[in-house]
Design a protein around this motif. Structure first.
Motif, PDB file in Angstrom:
ATOM      1  N   LEU A 273       0.855  -1.189   0.000  1.00  0.00           N
ATOM      2  CA  LEU A 273       0.000   0.000   0.000  1.00  0.00           C
ATOM      3  C   LEU A 273       0.892   1.240   0.000  1.00  0.00           C
ATOM      4  N   LYS A 274       0.818   2.019  -1.075  1.00  0.00           N
ATOM      5  CA  LYS A 274       1.755   3.124  -1.270  1.00  0.00           C
ATOM      6  C   LYS A 274       1.105   4.484  -1.092  1.00  0.00           C
ATOM      7  N   CYS A 275       0.192   4.571  -0.147  1.00  0.00           N
ATOM      8  CA  CYS A 275      -0.399   5.869   0.167  1.00  0.00           C
ATOM      9  C   CYS A 275      -0.402   6.048   1.681  1.00  0.00           C
ATOM     10  N   ASP A 276      -0.615   7.269   2.101  1.00  0.00           N
ATOM     11  CA  ASP A 276      -0.686   7.541   3.540  1.00  0.00           C
ATOM     12  C   ASP A 276      -1.954   6.932   4.128  1.00  0.00           C
ATOM     13  N   PHE A 277      -1.838   6.431   5.337  1.00  0.00           N
ATOM     14  CA  PHE A 277      -3.013   5.953   6.065  1.00  0.00           C
ATOM     15  C   PHE A 277      -2.817   6.216   7.549  1.00  0.00           C
ATOM     16  N   LYS A 278      -3.930   6.246   8.261  1.00  0.00           N
ATOM     17  CA  LYS A 278      -3.893   6.494   9.700  1.00  0.00           C
ATOM     18  C   LYS A 278      -4.684   5.406  10.419  1.00  0.00           C
ATOM     19  N   VAL A 279      -4.095   4.826  11.460  1.00  0.00           N
ATOM     20  CA  VAL A 279      -4.800   3.828  12.267  1.00  0.00           C
ATOM     21  C   VAL A 279      -5.772   4.560  13.189  1.00  0.00           C
TER      22      VAL A 279
END
Length: 348
Positions: A273-279
């Motif tokens: 997964l090559k995008c920003d994500f937030k838990v």
């Protein structure tokens, strides 16, 4: 003294499935549930007829799906709530060799209905999948949180729910009935998940709890409406939210979330997964697993009116409707259980 046909202990996927058998056959029942077991609540809820690590068939997949699909449709009507979401499930290939293994698996008669012969090319700029995906057919997801919450509300509205722990020591067993508090029942069924370890009637059964943790991430750039299985799964939840999981821990028997599991899942996610994500959330629960990967269903060896339905493992969504029908037909009509699920397979 209130008289009913059944007392059911536990209202996860197993308990709900057995209650639905009772309702369908006009049997009276009461349910005890204290929300102490979280395996059904933290389940991803996927129904998937293929073991995607090895490209092999899930045990009795075709029969389980035939029972599960109408079962959950009926629950949607009962609860006036959407719980069954059919969507694509794509297995990310990490190599040409995995593509070849996929096509080899398609030649197996039991897998042919569930594996698409077309390699799905990756169209997402934020997913790394140069070898594409294999598509699993007849897959989807049950929203287990919505199901359990709404089913408990339904039971409460029908005055069928006792929202408190069940005290095994207070159970009185007679020849043709059981007695608990001010309730007399012809039969009782324990659907306690990992809580069965504290049940003196069935705690000798080989239930090996496996802790699982699941993340919820927010990833606005991802924008997919299908599930992906790689080293972890990603399942769309709507509003840019996705479930990610799951971990397997055979030592820790608590429902506490851990930083180690969070790091493990996010590290695996970052591989493709090559995008920003937030838990934004993390949950944990103990899956009721069995050493031979089959459920625990049957009747106590000394008490013919006490029964168990447990050991659904990681595939409770598919298994529960099948084993609830098996147990009901066994108790009510004397129809033999499938030997693969019968607890007598562990008799010494």
């Amino acid at each position: 003294m209130q008289k009913v046909d059944y007392i059911v202990v536990g209202c996860g996927l197993a308990g709900i499935a057995f209650c639905e058998q009772l309702r369908k056959h006009n049997k009276s029942f009461l349910v005890f549930d204290d929300r102490s077991q979280q395996s059904s609540l933290v389940a991803a809820g996927m129904y998937n007829p293929v073991i995607l690590k090895r490209f092999s068939e899930v045990w009795m997949a075709e029969m389980q799906l035939q029972l599960a699909k109408p079962f959950y449709k009926d629950l949607e009507k009962l609860l006036h709530t959407k719980i069954d979401y059919e969507f694509g499930l794509l297995r990310r290939f990490s190599s040409i060799e995995e593509q070849n293994l996929w096509f080899s698996a398609m030649d197996k008669p039991k897998l042919e209905p569930f594996l698409s012969g077309n390699i799905v090319k990756n169209s997402s700029p934020v997913i790394d999948a140069p070898f594409g995906f294999g598509e699993v057919l007849q897959a989807g997801r049950i929203d287990t949180n919505t199901l359990i919450d709404n089913y408990l509300k339904y039971l409460d509205g029908q005055k069928l729910l006792k929202s408190r722990p069940f005290n095994h020591d207070s159970l009185k067993i007679h020849e043709s009935y059981v007695e608990y508090e001010n309730i007399q029942a012809s039969n009782m069924v324990f659907c306690e998940g990992f809580g069965m370890k504290k049940n003196p009637y069935f705690n000798q059964l080989p239930l090996n709890g496996t802790k699982g943790e699941v993340l919820t991430i927010e990833a606005p750039e991802l924008k997919i409406n299908f599930a992906i299985k790689s080293s972890v799964f990603i399942i769309p939840e709507g509003n840019n939210l996705y479930s990610v999981g799951a971990t397997y821990n055979w030592e820790d028997k608590t429902n506490s979330v851990t930083e180690e599991a969070k790091i493990e899942m996010t590290d695996k996610l970052k591989v493709f997964l090559k995008c920003d994500f937030k838990v934004v959330d993390q949950v944990a629960g103990i899956r009721p697993t069995v050493k031979d990967r089959r459920p625990l269903v049957g009747t106590h060896s000394n008490y013919r009116n006490i029964h168990v339905m447990n050991g659904l493992g990681t595939r409770g969504v598919m298994i529960a409707p099948y084993i609830s029908e098996e147990l009901f037909n066994y108790v009510e009509f004397g129809k033999p259980l499938n030997p693969e699920i019968d607890i007598n397979r562990f008799s010494s």
